[in-house]
Design an enzyme around this catalytic site. Structure first.
Site, PDB file in Angstrom:
ATOM      1  N   ASP A  18      -1.105  -1.825   6.986  1.00 29.17           N
ATOM      2  CA  ASP A  18      -1.211  -1.040   8.132  1.00 29.17           C
ATOM      3  C   ASP A  18      -2.509  -0.670   8.686  1.00 29.17           C
ATOM      4  O   ASP A  18      -3.005  -0.213   9.715  1.00 29.17           O
ATOM      5  CB  ASP A  18      -0.437   0.098   8.297  1.00 29.17           C
ATOM      6  CG  ASP A  18      -0.787   1.123   7.274  1.00 29.17           C
ATOM      7  OD1 ASP A  18      -1.740   0.877   6.484  1.00 29.17           O
ATOM      8  OD2 ASP A  18      -0.129   2.011   7.137  1.00 29.17           O
TER       9      ASP A  18
ATOM     10  N   ASP B 194       0.925  -1.050   0.047  1.00 27.11           N
ATOM     11  CA  ASP B 194      -0.291  -0.153   0.124  1.00 27.11           C
ATOM     12  C   ASP B 194       0.979   1.114   0.010  1.00 27.11           C
ATOM     13  O   ASP B 194       1.928   1.348   0.660  1.00 27.11           O
ATOM     14  CB  ASP B 194      -0.793   0.073   1.341  1.00 27.11           C
ATOM     15  CG  ASP B 194      -1.908   0.891   1.167  1.00 27.11           C
ATOM     16  OD1 ASP B 194      -1.850   1.972   0.372  1.00 27.11           O
ATOM     17  OD2 ASP B 194      -2.881   0.854   2.093  1.00 27.11           O
TER      18      ASP B 194
ATOM     19  N   ASP C 127      -6.899  -3.488   4.707  1.00 25.76           N
ATOM     20  CA  ASP C 127      -5.749  -4.495   4.402  1.00 25.76           C
ATOM     21  C   ASP C 127      -6.008  -5.979   4.875  1.00 25.76           C
ATOM     22  O   ASP C 127      -5.274  -6.818   4.011  1.00 25.76           O
ATOM     23  CB  ASP C 127      -4.408  -4.046   4.446  1.00 25.76           C
ATOM     24  CG  ASP C 127      -3.973  -2.602   3.917  1.00 25.76           C
ATOM     25  OD1 ASP C 127      -4.379  -2.470   2.498  1.00 25.76           O
ATOM     26  OD2 ASP C 127      -3.394  -1.774   4.632  1.00 25.76           O
TER      27      ASP C 127
END
Length: 815
Positions: free
Chosen positions: A549, A314, A553
């Site tokens: 994080d 990400d 996700d």
């Protein structure tokens, strides 16, 4: 809405407190709950005790076999040198215990650093406490990304939670006032106060069987291979032992000698060193990763690291450092008594969000109260926006332009793209006279402002991406942001094919799957689409690691082969990840991947050396039973336990443990068990050929003493194992040269001490003797052929494999 899919667990038949969300419990009430045992403490038994570690390493299958052999040798009244293997077994067991206990201490220490906490209200103040300090009737405060640590009742605003840990379904569920929040689920959007309803083992998730929980550890090829070896040994060893003892006794008529020969065969078949080597190498990997501030929550994920060839990131928190800055804002003229700053600051006060975007908005616009909120709609990764309905002012919506402008987007798309091409994130603030309906915008809102935000790229990101590029790992970026913005950032840090980007907004699941392996940068990705991307990459035989994080996700992390969380990220993410970067530093990733490759490459390389002994013991034993190798001079199996000790301890055991700690960053290829057998087979067959030649030659030499024949077999076998070690040490450096030279000299000294006319303690009792000139000449000739045999057998195996590969290609072409 209430969740009817989960049955209600037990309630407590005790007086209950009814604290307000402003004050919570007081100290006296908390102390009363603690004294009564109503604390959220669960004994999960996740950390082994020292006694459990000792028992686990002592009572293994192979150690039990060793004990049985030990007893039979005692019954046979064998000499004390025949018990030499006991020293190796004891050393192996002690090393295993020490390394596992050391790794346990490292994990326990690091786990304390990343231990989850919860915000509770006590004595009118918010404080953070450990989850096992929460008591019944506590008031807890939940924010996005927080794992719900105990069953509780929502007492305030509506929030969305993910209950996939309980139900396997990933769709966020709305929880309003009075709804039950279940332990094990996590907050997706919104903030709320809740009163603890159940604690400890009475929480709903604790009543589920392990099978009902959706998270499972990754499949380990090494673990599976070791189990295959173990299963084969369980079946094969008793059968071979029976027939070998029977045949040996028929030849010699000596019970004790038959026991010793059979014991030598069984000791050769046991790949205990391979199992120990694997455990020690993995535990050393855990320790070394711990020193790099990486918490390993699943030891076998180190294996997955070694195989990783695709790394999904990400953008936020990996390529960028997670901090954002509002650069500017623009907007059309509007007839309103409230400025854009008034609106955004009032939204900040109402939303109270904690994500990086919210923090940037708060730093720039601050908090205000000029507008009175009536209804709050927290940010959602699915919606891509947050909203607040204000009294007499309608609804203001802030989010991704494509999602909030709806029909008006095309009108200002060109202006937005100008900012996006500069690598800026663009948020659109729009206004509607109507509140949201079922979380959706009603009619077409009016544009109020475009707000430009810049991500701060990590200084070390370029070097990190360069490492992956040079080591054969494809980097892909999966983000909820505009794909053009993400692509620009990816180009700046050197990600290959960063210009290949796509927006997943509006794509069907099949279109997402089709795009997964064609593009490098994916924008406007929803949580379930991240999971689909990982699935598609795995379907193409890639080993995929995923870093994350945020709660958006989690689905992808659980789907990936190796999941890596940033400690600065959400608690829920840390709980499901197999690795946690405690310093939240993306630059640690090369060290993590390199350590995985070092461990698995070295296990695979050195395991082949160990497996040579196992294979040649099986091959020789079966060949003797089937009379492929004839018995000679009343002797069946050539190795007694003490003779085998020189080979196992010097030529195999000591060097492999040193080699297992060497640097090795090569990419893993092939299957573990096949690679080990493939690399061990040439050496094992060479030893079997030498043994057969020696037995046949000795059978024609009626005058030859059996001890001379056995000495020749032991020397040629030891030399062949040294040749296998020689190949494993390539490419040689100074350290490996010293290691090989030392082991070679040590083997020679060992033999000279055993064969000496001086009766040295221990060595003088091992049945190895001096040979005459003819026998030494014969032994040297056989030793000279070792490397040639190994080379020729390798070539033959490669040719056979090429033939099979060609056949597969032809069959595929015909189909």
């Amino acid at each position: 809405m209430k969740n009817s899919r989960l049955q209600e667990p037990i309630s407590y038949d005790i007086p209950r407190y009814k604290p307000s969300i402003q004050n919570g419990l007081n100290d006296e009430e908390v102390a009363s709950r603690v004294e009564s045992g109503y604390v959220n403490k669960i004994d999960k038994g996740s950390s082994k005790t020292l006694l459990q570690i000792i028992l686990r390493n002592t009572f293994t299958f192979f150690n039990i076999v060793y004990m049985i052999i030990f007893v039979f040798l005692l019954i046979a009244k064998a000499g004390y040198t025949q018990f030499s293997f006991s020293i190796v077994v004891l050393a192996n067991t002690v090393i295993g215990i020490i390394q596992e206990n050391k790794a346990k201490k490292i994990i326990d220490q690091l786990s304390l650093i990343s231990a989850p906490t919860v915000t509770v209200v006590r004595n009118g103040e918010k404080i953070d406490v450990s989850v096992d300090s929460v008591v019944l009737d506590d008031i807890i405060y939940l924010t996005p990304g927080k794992q719900i640590c105990t069953d509780a009742i929502n007492l305030s605003d509506e929030i969305e939670v993910n209950e996939s840990q309980l139900t396997g379904e990933s769709i966020p569920i709305k929880k309003s006032y009075g709804d039950t929040l279940y332990s094990g689920s996590y907050v997706v959007s919104g903030n709320c106060y809740a009163q603890v309803e159940r604690v400890g083992k009475d929480n709903y998730i604790e009543t589920l069987s392990n099978k009902a929980r959706s998270y499972s550890k990754p499949k380990s090829e090494i673990l599976r291979s070791l189990r295959y070896i173990l299963s084969f040994n369980v079946v094969a060893m008793p059968i071979i032992a029976f027939f070998l003892f029977k045949k040996s006794y028929e030849i010699s008529g000596d019970f004790s000698d038959s026991i010793i020969q059979t014991s030598g065969a069984l000791l050769g078949m046991i790949p205990a060193g391979l199992f120990l080597l694997t455990s020690v190498a993995l535990f050393v990997g855990v320790i070394r990763l711990g020193r790099h501030k990486t918490l390993v929550q699943d030891i076998y994920c180190i294996e997955m690291l070694a195989h990783v060839d695709v790394l999904c990131l990400d953008k936020t928190g990996t390529i960028t450092d997670g901090t954002m800055t509002v650069m500017n804002y623009v907007g059309p003229k509007r007839n309103s008594p409230y400025t854009i700053s008034d609106v955004v600051s009032s939204m900040n006060t109402a939303l109270q969000e904690v994500n990086p975007t919210a923090k940037a908005l708060e730093a720039y616009f601050g908090f205000g109260q000029k507008l009175e909120p009536v209804k709050v709609y927290p940010f959602s990764s699915e919606r891509k926006f947050s909203a607040v309905t204000f009294k007499d002012e309608g609804t203001y919506i802030l989010g991704a332009p494509e999602f909030v402008l709806r029909g008006n987007y095309d009108r200002i798309a060109e202006e937005i793209n100008e900012y996006v091409n500069q690598g800026l994130r663009v948020l659109a603030l729009v206004h509607s006279q109507y509140p949201l309906k079922d979380g959706k915008i009603q009619k077409v809102p009016k544009l109020v402002s475009l707000i430009m935000i810049q991500d701060q790229i990590r200084r070390e990101a370029y070097d990190t991406i360069k490492y992956f590029r040079e080591n054969g790992v494809k980097v892909k970026v999966i983000s909820g942001d505009n794909p053009v913005t993400v692509s620009e950032v990816a180009k700046r840090v050197g990600i290959e094919d960063a210009e290949k980007f796509i927006s997943l907004d509006g794509l069907s699941d099949q279109e997402v799957l089709d795009a997964a392996n064609e593009y490098t940068v994916f924008g406007r990705v929803k949580p379930h689409q991240k999971k689909l991307l990982i699935q598609a990459m795995k379907a193409k035989k890639h080993t995929v690691a995923m870093t994350g994080d945020g709660v958006n996700d989690i689905l992808a992390l659980k789907e990936s082969d190796c999941s890596i969380a940033m400690a600065s990220g959400s608690e829920a993410v840390r709980n499901v990840a197999q690795l946690v970067l405690l310093d939240s530093n993306f630059s640690s990733m090369p060290k993590v991947v390199a350590e995985g490759r070092r461990v698995i490459n070295n296990i695979q390389g050195t395991a082949s050396i160990f497996f040579v002994k196992t294979l040649f013991s099986f091959i020789i034993s079966i060949s003797l039973i089937l009379k492929i190798i004839p018995s000679a001079n009343n002797r069946l199996y050539p190795f007694s336990p003490d003779q085998l000790a020189m080979i196992e301890f010097l030529a195999i055991g000591i060097p492999t443990f040193f080699l297992a700690l060497q640097p090795n960053k090569n990419k893993i290829s092939g299957r573990f068990l096949w690679n080990v057998i493939r690399n061990a087979l040439p050496g094992a067959l060479t030893i079997a050929i030498h043994t057969m030649i020696t037995y046949r030659w000795a059978g024609n030499q009626a005058w030859m003493d059996p001890s001379h024949m056995i000495t020749i077999v032991v020397l040629t076998t030891c030399f062949t194992c040294l040749m296998v070690l020689f190949i494993a040490c390539k490419p040689f450096n100074a350290w490996r040269s010293v290691l090989f030279g030392t082991i070679f000299i040590a083997c020679i000294v060992w033999y000279l001490l055993c064969a000496s006319d001086v009766n040295y303690p221990y060595f003088g009792n091992i049945d190895l003797v001096k040979l005459d000139v003819t026998e030494y000449f014969y032994t040297i000739i056989l030793c000279q052929t070792s490397y040639t045999f190994i080379y020729l057998i390798n070539v033959a195996i490669d040719k056979i494999l090429q033939i099979f590969d060609l056949r597969k290609v032809r069959q595929t072409a015909l189909k």
